[in-house]
Design a protein around this motif. Structure first.
Motif, PDB file in Angstrom:
ATOM      1  N   PRO A  30      -4.499  11.030  11.754  1.00  0.00           N
ATOM      2  CA  PRO A  30      -4.495   9.711  11.117  1.00  0.00           C
ATOM      3  C   PRO A  30      -5.771   9.474  10.322  1.00  0.00           C
ATOM      4  N   GLY A  31      -5.609   8.888   9.141  1.00  0.00           N
ATOM      5  CA  GLY A  31      -6.740   8.618   8.268  1.00  0.00           C
ATOM      6  C   GLY A  31      -6.897   9.606   7.132  1.00  0.00           C
ATOM      7  N   GLN A  32      -6.206  10.755   7.212  1.00  0.00           N
ATOM      8  CA  GLN A  32      -6.311  11.754   6.142  1.00  0.00           C
ATOM      9  C   GLN A  32      -5.496  11.327   4.929  1.00  0.00           C
ATOM     10  N   TRP A  33      -6.005  11.688   3.742  1.00  0.00           N
ATOM     11  CA  TRP A  33      -5.293  11.395   2.502  1.00  0.00           C
ATOM     12  C   TRP A  33      -4.075  12.302   2.364  1.00  0.00           C
ATOM     13  N   VAL A  34      -2.979  11.735   1.863  1.00  0.00           N
ATOM     14  CA  VAL A  34      -1.765  12.500   1.565  1.00  0.00           C
ATOM     15  C   VAL A  34      -1.170  11.985   0.263  1.00  0.00           C
ATOM     16  N   LEU A  35      -0.357  12.816  -0.351  1.00  0.00           N
ATOM     17  CA  LEU A  35       0.222  12.488  -1.660  1.00  0.00           C
ATOM     18  C   LEU A  35       1.685  12.916  -1.693  1.00  0.00           C
ATOM     19  N   ALA A  36       2.515  12.081  -2.313  1.00  0.00           N
ATOM     20  CA  ALA A  36       3.950  12.380  -2.448  1.00  0.00           C
ATOM     21  C   ALA A  36       4.319  12.514  -3.914  1.00  0.00           C
ATOM     22  N   ILE A  37       5.238  13.437  -4.191  1.00  0.00           N
ATOM     23  CA  ILE A  37       5.814  13.578  -5.527  1.00  0.00           C
ATOM     24  C   ILE A  37       7.330  13.502  -5.381  1.00  0.00           C
ATOM     25  N   GLY A  38       7.963  12.639  -6.174  1.00  0.00           N
ATOM     26  CA  GLY A  38       9.409  12.497  -6.071  1.00  0.00           C
ATOM     27  C   GLY A  38       9.983  11.716  -7.226  1.00  0.00           C
ATOM     28  N   ASP A  86      11.447  10.412 -12.620  1.00  0.00           N
ATOM     29  CA  ASP A  86      11.075  11.774 -12.229  1.00  0.00           C
ATOM     30  C   ASP A  86       9.566  11.946 -12.091  1.00  0.00           C
ATOM     31  N   TYR A  87       9.195  12.764 -11.107  1.00  0.00           N
ATOM     32  CA  TYR A  87       7.824  13.227 -10.914  1.00  0.00           C
ATOM     33  C   TYR A  87       6.829  12.068 -10.838  1.00  0.00           C
ATOM     34  N   THR A  88       7.214  11.072 -10.056  1.00  0.00           N
ATOM     35  CA  THR A  88       6.311   9.965  -9.753  1.00  0.00           C
ATOM     36  C   THR A  88       5.366  10.384  -8.621  1.00  0.00           C
ATOM     37  N   VAL A  89       4.086  10.094  -8.793  1.00  0.00           N
ATOM     38  CA  VAL A  89       3.072  10.466  -7.812  1.00  0.00           C
ATOM     39  C   VAL A  89       2.578   9.205  -7.112  1.00  0.00           C
ATOM     40  N   THR A  90       2.577   9.225  -5.777  1.00  0.00           N
ATOM     41  CA  THR A  90       2.027   8.124  -4.990  1.00  0.00           C
ATOM     42  C   THR A  90       1.139   8.710  -3.906  1.00  0.00           C
ATOM     43  N   ALA A  91       0.131   7.972  -3.507  1.00  0.00           N
ATOM     44  CA  ALA A  91      -0.829   8.475  -2.530  1.00  0.00           C
ATOM     45  C   ALA A  91      -1.132   7.425  -1.477  1.00  0.00           C
ATOM     46  N   GLY A  92      -1.648   7.882  -0.355  1.00  0.00           N
ATOM     47  CA  GLY A  92      -2.029   6.979   0.733  1.00  0.00           C
ATOM     48  C   GLY A  92      -2.671   7.781   1.843  1.00  0.00           C
ATOM     49  N   ILE A  93      -2.619   7.233   3.033  1.00  0.00           N
ATOM     50  CA  ILE A  93      -3.203   7.930   4.167  1.00  0.00           C
ATOM     51  C   ILE A  93      -2.166   8.094   5.271  1.00  0.00           C
ATOM     52  N   VAL A  94      -2.451   8.983   6.191  1.00  0.00           N
ATOM     53  CA  VAL A  94      -1.627   9.150   7.384  1.00  0.00           C
ATOM     54  C   VAL A  94      -1.920   7.982   8.323  1.00  0.00           C
ATOM     55  N   SER A  95      -0.895   7.232   8.662  1.00  0.00           N
ATOM     56  CA  SER A  95      -1.064   6.077   9.548  1.00  0.00           C
ATOM     57  C   SER A  95      -0.987   6.475  11.016  1.00  0.00           C
ATOM     58  N   ALA A  96      -0.127   7.449  11.313  1.00  0.00           N
ATOM     59  CA  ALA A  96       0.038   7.920  12.689  1.00  0.00           C
ATOM     60  C   ALA A  96       0.832   9.220  12.668  1.00  0.00           C
ATOM     61  N   THR A  97       0.763   9.966  13.738  1.00  0.00           N
ATOM     62  CA  THR A  97       1.558  11.181  13.885  1.00  0.00           C
ATOM     63  C   THR A  97       2.366  11.092  15.177  1.00  0.00           C
ATOM     64  N   GLY A  98       3.417  11.906  15.260  1.00  0.00           N
ATOM     65  CA  GLY A  98       4.231  11.945  16.471  1.00  0.00           C
ATOM     66  C   GLY A  98       5.024  10.691  16.728  1.00  0.00           C
ATOM     67  N   ARG A  99       5.423   9.991  15.669  1.00  0.00           N
ATOM     68  CA  ARG A  99       6.224   8.778  15.845  1.00  0.00           C
ATOM     69  C   ARG A  99       7.653   9.160  16.234  1.00  0.00           C
ATOM     70  N   PHE A 147       7.865  12.126  13.822  1.00  0.00           N
ATOM     71  CA  PHE A 147       7.595  11.774  12.429  1.00  0.00           C
ATOM     72  C   PHE A 147       6.108  11.549  12.140  1.00  0.00           C
ATOM     73  N   ILE A 148       5.736  11.847  10.888  1.00  0.00           N
ATOM     74  CA  ILE A 148       4.439  11.472  10.341  1.00  0.00           C
ATOM     75  C   ILE A 148       4.606  10.110   9.686  1.00  0.00           C
ATOM     76  N   GLN A 149       3.842   9.129  10.124  1.00  0.00           N
ATOM     77  CA  GLN A 149       3.894   7.802   9.507  1.00  0.00           C
ATOM     78  C   GLN A 149       2.774   7.689   8.484  1.00  0.00           C
ATOM     79  N   THR A 150       3.099   7.210   7.292  1.00  0.00           N
ATOM     80  CA  THR A 150       2.100   7.041   6.236  1.00  0.00           C
ATOM     81  C   THR A 150       2.261   5.676   5.584  1.00  0.00           C
ATOM     82  N   ASP A 151       1.271   5.326   4.738  1.00  0.00           N
ATOM     83  CA  ASP A 151       1.424   4.124   3.917  1.00  0.00           C
ATOM     84  C   ASP A 151       1.645   4.504   2.459  1.00  0.00           C
ATOM     85  N   VAL A 152       2.096   5.751   2.215  1.00  0.00           N
ATOM     86  CA  VAL A 152       2.426   6.210   0.863  1.00  0.00           C
ATOM     87  C   VAL A 152       3.675   5.465   0.383  1.00  0.00           C
TER      88      VAL A 152
END
Length: 468
Positions: free
Chosen positions: A167-175, A181-194, A204-209
């Motif tokens: 939790p707290g690490q930066w992550v990025l999504a492309i979708g 097409d190819y929209t980029v959004t970023a955020g952090i990991v909110s929690a793991t093991g949900r 699940f990995i929970q994020t605010d992306v």
């Protein structure tokens, strides 16, 4: 002099603010290089599905499968559809999602719900090349699907280790949210093991992306440009992003992809227990120092758990070397194993820990359905289990069965509720599940029989009648 001091103060403050802003900007990640390198391996997925819609007559009555005889009568004698009815209409339904290429020869990973029910699947690359995809296999339990396109020397993503994510690490999504097409959004990991109620096999990995419809199946990257998750679900009350997104860990996804590629299906081990969390009150009642583990509320008949000697009231603290802090962790741990694996289960029973060896079986298509069918044979419309030790102690109950789920109209019509304890049926004492099942088989249809029920500690008799 004062004016000079004021001027110098303003200069110092302005300089401090600029340095602070530059320092803050320097601490934020720059995703441009990551996006340039990763985007070519991200794909847009669209599907086509033919649907048949029912039509209505002039009175608004629906004509569907139940009116087949009427339809045949009109067509045979009059050569037409019934009065006021048109022939069923066929239309096209399309869906949109994302995915990513995991092999140079064209294997693509996405969500199962993106392609579920599709007649045709299109995969479009970032350079606008488009291919028809073959569906290699799906795993609805993890919401994953593996596709294959006929191409060579394709760009691929780098896969990362989702177990190292914190939790707290930066992550990025492309979708492709909403088709962009190819929209980029970023955020952090909110929690793991949900653990979500609908997906017991995915931590699940929970994020605010920002994830929206169309992002499904797309990759979630870490700062090293590695895929550590597959965007799958959002929590929303409006249909759009509300700050909570969930991704399938890459470790789970690649395990599923390998099985689909090599075997065409996913095989999982099965333990055969119903479990619940250990609350603070339950921990105290069982004599535990703290609330942890998975409490067995029921052992399914003829299951690996029953054969190994596991019992209701056992608390699984460790399974195959993995600590079990919450009950939701156990299905994932078991699901990663295979039929035939022999593992140790550390359980807490009667105030002390002991180790029980379990030989796992192949997971049935739906253990809940198996459990339901075994109990549903009694025609009472409920699933029952052994009374948990804490409940028996609290309400001073000997024997009996507890209603774990109301599954049919019979139980509901007779006023039964989940959590009721049945201690007597048709004049016979109920000692456990086997007694209850045997007695229930002899209950006649259409005639009331006495049933003794304990509800929240209060005993009462009710007339119970089966109407079929």
């Amino acid at each position: 002099m004062n004016r000079l001091l004021k001027h110098l103060s303003m200069v110092v403050i302005s300089t401090f603010m600029m340095v602070s802003m530059l320092s803050h900007a320097a601490s934020l990640p720059d995703f441009t290089e990551l996006v340039d390198e990763a985007s070519p391996a991200v794909v847009n997925i669209s599907t086509e599905q033919t649907i048949t819609t029912k039509t209505a007559n002039q009175n608004g009555q629906q004509f569907g499968p139940n009116s087949e005889e009427l339809n045949e009568f009109f067509k045979h004698f009059f050569g037409q559809q019934p009065f006021g009815q048109q022939a069923p209409q066929q239309g096209q339904r399309s869906s949109l999602g994302s995915g990513f290429i995991i092999s140079h020869d064209g294997y693509v990973l996405t969500n199962n719900h993106v392609i579920d029910g599709a007649d045709v699947i299109h995969v479009r690359l970032s350079d606008r090349r488009e291919y028809l995809a073959e569906l290699v296999g799906t795993d609805p339990r993890t919401d994953l699907a593996l596709l294959k396109i006929d191409a060579e020397d394709l760009p691929i993503v780098k896969m990362g280790d989702s177990d190292k994510l914190k939790p707290g690490q930066w992550v990025l999504a492309i979708g492709s949210p909403f088709g962009f097409d190819y929209t980029v959004t970023a955020g952090i990991v909110s929690a793991t093991g949900r653990n979500l109620p609908s997906d017991s096999y995915v931590p699940f990995i929970q994020t605010d992306v920002a994830i929206n419809p169309g992002n499904s199946g797309g990759p979630l990257f870490n700062l090293d440009g590695e895929v550590i998750g597959i965007n799958s679900q959002i929590y929303t009350r409006s249909g759009g992003f509300m700050g909570v997104s969930f991704a399938i860990p890459s470790k789970v996804a690649m395990s599923v992809a390998d099985q689909l590629k090599n075997e065409g299906k996913v095989s999982r081990a099965w333990l055969g227990v119903l479990i619940q969390d250990v609350s603070n009150d339950l921990a105290e009642s069982f004599g535990l120092d703290r609330s942890n583990g998975a409490l067995i509320s029921r052992v399914l008949p003829d299951s690996p758990a029953e054969k190994a000697g596991l019992k209701p009231g056992d608390i699984i603290m460790m399974f195959n070397g993995e600590n079990i802090e919450h009950s939701g962790e156990l299905p994932y741990v078991v699901g990663q194993l295979k039929a035939g694996d022999k593992v140790d289960a550390k359980v807490y029973r009667d105030g002390k820990e002991q180790t029980i060896n379990v030989s796992l079986d192949e997971r049935p298509s739906d253990p809940k359905v198996l459990a339901q069918s075994q109990q549903d044979q009694n025609r009472l419309g409920m699933i029952v289990g052994e009374v948990p030790a804490d409940m028996a102690k609290e309400f001073d109950i000997e024997g009996g069965v507890v209603i774990e789920q109301i599954i049919g109209g019979t139980a509901a019509r007779n006023g039964l509720q989940q959590g009721d304890v049945i201690t007597m049926l048709n004049g016979k004492r109920v000692e456990g599940v086997s007694d209850f099942t045997a007695t229930a088989k002899d209950i006649p249809n259409g005639r009331s029989v006495p049933m003794r029920v304990i509800r929240q500690g209060y005993p009462m008799f009710i007339p119970f009648k089966i109407i079929e």
